[in-house]
Design a protein around this motif. Structure first.
Motif, PDB file in Angstrom:
ATOM      1  N   ILE A  68      -1.989  78.858  37.301  1.00 60.93           N
ATOM      2  CA  ILE A  68      -2.611  79.837  37.822  1.00 60.93           C
ATOM      3  C   ILE A  68      -3.406  78.822  38.954  1.00 60.93           C
ATOM      4  CG2 ILE A  68      -4.173  81.614  38.069  1.00 60.93           C
ATOM      5  CD1 ILE A  68      -3.118  82.427  35.161  1.00 60.93           C
ATOM      6  N   LEU A  69      -3.389  79.100  40.198  1.00 65.97           N
ATOM      7  CA  LEU A  69      -3.915  78.510  41.061  1.00 65.97           C
ATOM      8  C   LEU A  69      -5.181  79.043  41.731  1.00 65.97           C
ATOM      9  CD1 LEU A  69      -1.077  76.599  43.153  1.00 65.97           C
ATOM     10  CD2 LEU A  69      -2.520  75.714  41.344  1.00 65.97           C
ATOM     11  N   PRO A  70      -6.113  78.661  42.415  1.00 69.14           N
ATOM     12  CA  PRO A  70      -7.242  79.424  42.817  1.00 69.14           C
ATOM     13  C   PRO A  70      -6.988  80.807  43.431  1.00 69.14           C
ATOM     14  CG  PRO A  70      -7.675  77.025  43.162  1.00 69.14           C
ATOM     15  CD  PRO A  70      -6.124  77.080  42.853  1.00 69.14           C
ATOM     16  N   GLU A  71      -7.883  81.597  43.341  1.00 72.84           N
ATOM     17  CA  GLU A  71      -7.589  83.064  43.937  1.00 72.84           C
ATOM     18  C   GLU A  71      -7.727  82.717  45.505  1.00 72.84           C
ATOM     19  OE1 GLU A  71      -9.472  86.939  43.138  1.00 72.84           O
ATOM     20  OE2 GLU A  71      -9.472  85.888  41.188  1.00 72.84           O
ATOM     21  N   THR A  72      -8.514  81.869  46.036  1.00 72.59           N
ATOM     22  CA  THR A  72      -8.689  81.727  47.289  1.00 72.59           C
ATOM     23  C   THR A  72      -7.496  81.002  47.967  1.00 72.59           C
ATOM     24  OG1 THR A  72      -9.751  79.466  46.806  1.00 72.59           O
ATOM     25  CG2 THR A  72     -11.334  81.480  47.213  1.00 72.59           C
ATOM     26  N   LEU A 102      -8.530  75.673  50.896  1.00 69.77           N
ATOM     27  CA  LEU A 102      -9.368  74.922  52.023  1.00 69.77           C
ATOM     28  C   LEU A 102     -10.965  75.188  51.495  1.00 69.77           C
ATOM     29  CD1 LEU A 102      -7.480  77.156  54.440  1.00 69.77           C
ATOM     30  CD2 LEU A 102      -7.993  74.819  54.997  1.00 69.77           C
ATOM     31  N   ASP A 103     -11.962  74.305  52.028  1.00 70.04           N
ATOM     32  CA  ASP A 103     -13.196  74.359  51.642  1.00 70.04           C
ATOM     33  C   ASP A 103     -13.796  75.422  52.781  1.00 70.04           C
ATOM     34  OD1 ASP A 103     -13.474  72.652  53.549  1.00 70.04           O
ATOM     35  OD2 ASP A 103     -14.179  70.953  52.133  1.00 70.04           O
ATOM     36  N   GLU A 104     -15.007  75.397  52.643  1.00 70.90           N
ATOM     37  CA  GLU A 104     -15.921  76.083  53.556  1.00 70.90           C
ATOM     38  C   GLU A 104     -16.022  75.397  55.011  1.00 70.90           C
ATOM     39  OE1 GLU A 104     -18.614  73.546  51.226  1.00 70.90           O
ATOM     40  OE2 GLU A 104     -17.057  74.889  50.700  1.00 70.90           O
ATOM     41  N   ASN A 105     -15.610  74.007  55.089  1.00 69.68           N
ATOM     42  CA  ASN A 105     -15.612  73.471  56.337  1.00 69.68           C
ATOM     43  C   ASN A 105     -13.800  73.437  56.920  1.00 69.68           C
ATOM     44  OD1 ASN A 105     -18.177  72.499  56.102  1.00 69.68           O
ATOM     45  ND2 ASN A 105     -17.495  71.154  54.621  1.00 69.68           N
ATOM     46  N   ASN A 106     -13.080  74.195  56.403  1.00 70.70           N
ATOM     47  CA  ASN A 106     -11.833  74.313  56.674  1.00 70.70           C
ATOM     48  C   ASN A 106     -10.962  72.958  56.521  1.00 70.70           C
ATOM     49  OD1 ASN A 106      -9.737  76.006  57.846  1.00 70.70           O
ATOM     50  ND2 ASN A 106     -10.031  75.023  60.102  1.00 70.70           N
ATOM     51  N   GLY A 120      -7.959  66.758  52.420  1.00 67.94           N
ATOM     52  CA  GLY A 120      -9.207  66.402  53.114  1.00 67.94           C
ATOM     53  C   GLY A 120      -9.023  66.591  54.627  1.00 67.94           C
ATOM     54  N   LYS A 121      -8.158  67.009  55.138  1.00 68.56           N
ATOM     55  CA  LYS A 121      -7.717  67.077  56.713  1.00 68.56           C
ATOM     56  C   LYS A 121      -8.251  68.673  57.012  1.00 68.56           C
ATOM     57  CE  LYS A 121      -5.462  63.388  57.664  1.00 68.56           C
ATOM     58  NZ  LYS A 121      -4.938  62.560  56.455  1.00 68.56           N
ATOM     59  N   VAL A 122      -8.495  68.668  58.346  1.00 75.99           N
ATOM     60  CA  VAL A 122      -8.535  69.958  58.827  1.00 75.99           C
ATOM     61  C   VAL A 122      -7.184  70.352  59.511  1.00 75.99           C
ATOM     62  CG1 VAL A 122      -9.499  71.206  60.830  1.00 75.99           C
ATOM     63  CG2 VAL A 122     -11.041  69.732  59.292  1.00 75.99           C
ATOM     64  N   PRO A 123      -6.596  71.308  58.962  1.00 81.47           N
ATOM     65  CA  PRO A 123      -5.302  71.722  59.608  1.00 81.47           C
ATOM     66  C   PRO A 123      -5.069  71.843  61.033  1.00 81.47           C
ATOM     67  CG  PRO A 123      -6.117  73.584  58.309  1.00 81.47           C
ATOM     68  CD  PRO A 123      -7.309  72.501  58.438  1.00 81.47           C
ATOM     69  N   THR A 124      -5.068  70.847  61.905  1.00 82.12           N
ATOM     70  CA  THR A 124      -4.896  71.126  63.120  1.00 82.12           C
ATOM     71  C   THR A 124      -3.424  71.254  63.475  1.00 82.12           C
ATOM     72  OG1 THR A 124      -4.777  68.885  63.645  1.00 82.12           O
ATOM     73  CG2 THR A 124      -7.079  69.813  63.810  1.00 82.12           C
ATOM     74  N   THR A 179       1.334  79.610  57.528  1.00 78.42           N
ATOM     75  CA  THR A 179       0.961  81.022  57.126  1.00 78.42           C
ATOM     76  C   THR A 179       0.046  80.805  55.824  1.00 78.42           C
ATOM     77  OG1 THR A 179       3.242  81.854  57.806  1.00 78.42           O
ATOM     78  CG2 THR A 179       2.125  83.030  56.010  1.00 78.42           C
ATOM     79  N   ALA A 180       0.438  79.835  55.192  1.00 84.66           N
ATOM     80  CA  ALA A 180      -0.253  79.709  53.870  1.00 84.66           C
ATOM     81  C   ALA A 180      -1.973  79.302  54.258  1.00 84.66           C
ATOM     82  CB  ALA A 180       0.155  78.392  53.187  1.00 84.66           C
ATOM     83  N   ILE A 181      -2.007  78.778  55.244  1.00 85.06           N
ATOM     84  CA  ILE A 181      -3.443  78.273  55.602  1.00 85.06           C
ATOM     85  C   ILE A 181      -3.988  79.578  56.316  1.00 85.06           C
ATOM     86  CG2 ILE A 181      -4.706  77.132  57.622  1.00 85.06           C
ATOM     87  CD1 ILE A 181      -2.642  74.943  57.236  1.00 85.06           C
ATOM     88  N   LYS A 182      -3.389  80.364  57.201  1.00 86.92           N
ATOM     89  CA  LYS A 182      -3.902  81.653  57.294  1.00 86.92           C
ATOM     90  C   LYS A 182      -4.412  82.672  56.203  1.00 86.92           C
ATOM     91  CE  LYS A 182      -2.535  84.946  61.152  1.00 86.92           C
ATOM     92  NZ  LYS A 182      -1.479  85.398  61.536  1.00 86.92           N
ATOM     93  N   ARG A 183      -3.635  82.638  55.095  1.00 88.66           N
ATOM     94  CA  ARG A 183      -3.782  83.503  53.866  1.00 88.66           C
ATOM     95  C   ARG A 183      -4.881  82.860  53.292  1.00 88.66           C
ATOM     96  NH1 ARG A 183       2.530  84.562  52.295  1.00 88.66           N
ATOM     97  NH2 ARG A 183       2.791  86.597  53.157  1.00 88.66           N
ATOM     98  N   ALA A 184      -4.982  81.634  53.284  1.00 90.22           N
ATOM     99  CA  ALA A 184      -6.264  80.882  52.595  1.00 90.22           C
ATOM    100  C   ALA A 184      -7.486  81.259  53.447  1.00 90.22           C
ATOM    101  CB  ALA A 184      -5.945  79.441  52.210  1.00 90.22           C
ATOM    102  N   GLY A 185      -7.582  81.829  54.561  1.00 86.50           N
ATOM    103  CA  GLY A 185      -8.676  82.075  55.296  1.00 86.50           C
ATOM    104  C   GLY A 185      -9.031  81.022  56.248  1.00 86.50           C
ATOM    105  N   GLY A 186      -8.176  79.993  56.418  1.00 90.35           N
ATOM    106  CA  GLY A 186      -8.350  78.910  57.383  1.00 90.35           C
ATOM    107  C   GLY A 186      -7.647  79.409  58.458  1.00 90.35           C
ATOM    108  N   ASN A 187      -7.659  78.087  59.360  1.00 88.83           N
ATOM    109  CA  ASN A 187      -7.024  78.244  60.811  1.00 88.83           C
ATOM    110  C   ASN A 187      -6.483  76.999  61.221  1.00 88.83           C
ATOM    111  OD1 ASN A 187      -9.346  77.206  62.497  1.00 88.83           O
ATOM    112  ND2 ASN A 187     -10.440  79.000  61.845  1.00 88.83           N
ATOM    113  N   ALA A 188      -5.012  77.271  61.889  1.00 91.67           N
ATOM    114  CA  ALA A 188      -4.332  75.889  62.113  1.00 91.67           C
ATOM    115  C   ALA A 188      -4.388  75.988  63.584  1.00 91.67           C
ATOM    116  CB  ALA A 188      -3.141  75.914  61.626  1.00 91.67           C
ATOM    117  N   ARG A 189      -5.471  75.357  64.380  1.00 91.16           N
ATOM    118  CA  ARG A 189      -5.505  75.256  65.748  1.00 91.16           C
ATOM    119  C   ARG A 189      -4.885  73.854  66.285  1.00 91.16           C
ATOM    120  NH1 ARG A 189      -9.094  79.861  67.254  1.00 91.16           N
ATOM    121  NH2 ARG A 189      -9.707  80.654  65.252  1.00 91.16           N
TER     122      ARG A 189
END
Ligand SMILES: Cc1cc2nc3c(=O)[nH]c(=O)nc-3n(C[C@H](O)[C@H](O)[C@H](O)COP(=O)(O)OP(=O)(O)OC[C@H]3O[C@@H](n4cnc5c(N)ncnc54)[C@H](O)[C@@H]3O)c2cc1C
Length: 292
Positions: free
Chosen positions: A174-178, A204-208, A236-240, A282-292
């Motif tokens: 079971i992976l984290p709910e986030t 992702l963490d709070e710093n994306n 460790g990367k920010v998903p650009t 899609t996975a990043i979006k669902r995790a509450g992050g953004n890929a720009r």
């Protein structure tokens, strides 16, 4: 064509089934949902003397949470997994992947143990269990053992299962709910086996910044391929957009597809790249992050 003659056995317990396997060895074959085995028998690609029908062993059909794992009995139907609120809650990647299997009629009969034992390189379940680093519990008359997907899947349609063994249970961590997830594939027609498929989970963490990455490809190797290079690169990367492009490139370099009637090596490799990028977005979006 019709199957060659066989003797039909219908055990009513797991222990009885395992005893049949121990006594009959290579002369026997298990049948569960029959969605893959019946065509094989009809074409006489396999001519077992005994068919052991495990379809009524109720103790093998269950979905539950246990020690940090989502645990599913081998005889559980794809359809039960697809509609299970527990699967949706604890392993939404699996719920999503199962919807890609064939058509509703096939999912109504086919079982998760059968799919894993059949080991089709384009099967959705092998790809998911490999991506998540799940476990396969194998039973035999004297006990049971747990193996990793890497140990279990040997090559096209071949596993490490011995004639006296059967798949008893699949275990998905079971992976984290986030975390966010995506399963996507390309097939020639709706319901066909995938040409290529990708399973992805990220957190992702709070710093994306990416803290967890699970990626696997199906249909691109003789066995499910864990895309470790891309996973390691992402941590460790920010998903650009550039980061996702590079991860997708690493994924496409790691697979070793074969060419066949349905697609060349280059085509499959390029599918891995495109689908990995889309799945990650899609996975990043669902995790509450953004890929720009
Ligand atoms: C038209 C069509 C389209 C399909 N599309 C897809 C698809 O897109 N993706 C996909 O993944 N699958 C697809 N399938 C296959 C389907 O998912 C099957 O349900 C699955 O592959 C086998 O499950 P089963 O329970 O029917 O197994 P069976 O057909 O009964 O058995 C398959 C094999 O597994 C062995 N076996 C079964 N259960 C066990 C066990 N518990 N332990 C050890 N060995 C066992 C049998 O001996 C046999 O060798 C498709 C099938 C059809 C007919």
């Amino acid at each position: 064509m019709k199957p060659a003659a066989f003797e039909y056995l219908r055990p009513s317990s797991l222990q009885e089934a395992l005893q049949f396997l121990a006594d009959l060895g290579e002369d026997a074959k298990i049948i569960s949902g029959g969605q893959s085995l019946i065509p094989v028998l009809n074409m006489r690609l396999s001519t077992p003397k005994y068919l052991i029908d495990i379809g009524r062993i109720e103790e093998l059909s269950y979905i539950r949470e246990e020690d940090g794992y989502l645990v599913i009995g081998a005889l559980t139907k794809h359809r039960d997994v697809e509609f299970s609120p527990l699967v949706q809650k604890l392993c939404p990647l699996l719920a999503e992947a199962v919807r890609w299997i064939g058509h509703p009629q096939i999912r109504q009969r086919g079982t998760i143990g059968g799919s894993i034992a059949h080991a089709d390189p384009s099967g959705e379940l092998p790809c998911v269990i490999a991506a998540l680093r799940g476990e396969i519990v194998i039973a035999h008359a004297d006990g049971e053992e747990t193996v990793t997907p890497e140990e279990f899947f040997l090559t096209y349609l071949l596993t490490s299962l011995q004639p006296d063994q059967m798949v008893k249970e699949l275990r998905f961590p079971i992976l984290p709910e986030t975390s966010g997830y995506e399963f996507t594939e390309v097939a020639r027609r709706h319901g066909d086996f995938a040409l290529v498929e990708i399973a992805a989970v990220v957190d992702l963490d709070e710093n994306n910044q990416i803290t967890l990455a699970r990626l696997a490809a199906g249909g691109a190797n003789p066995v499910p391929c864990v895309l470790e290079d891309a996973e390691e690169f992402l941590i460790g990367k920010v998903p650009t957009v550039d980061v996702l492009e590079e991860a997708a490139g690493l994924a496409s370099e790691q697979v070793e597809p074969d060419s066949d009637l349905h697609g060349s090596v280059d085509y499959r490799r390029s599918l891995v790249k495109t689908l990995t990028k889309r799945a990650l977005q899609t996975a990043i979006k669902r995790a509450g992050g953004n890929a720009r």
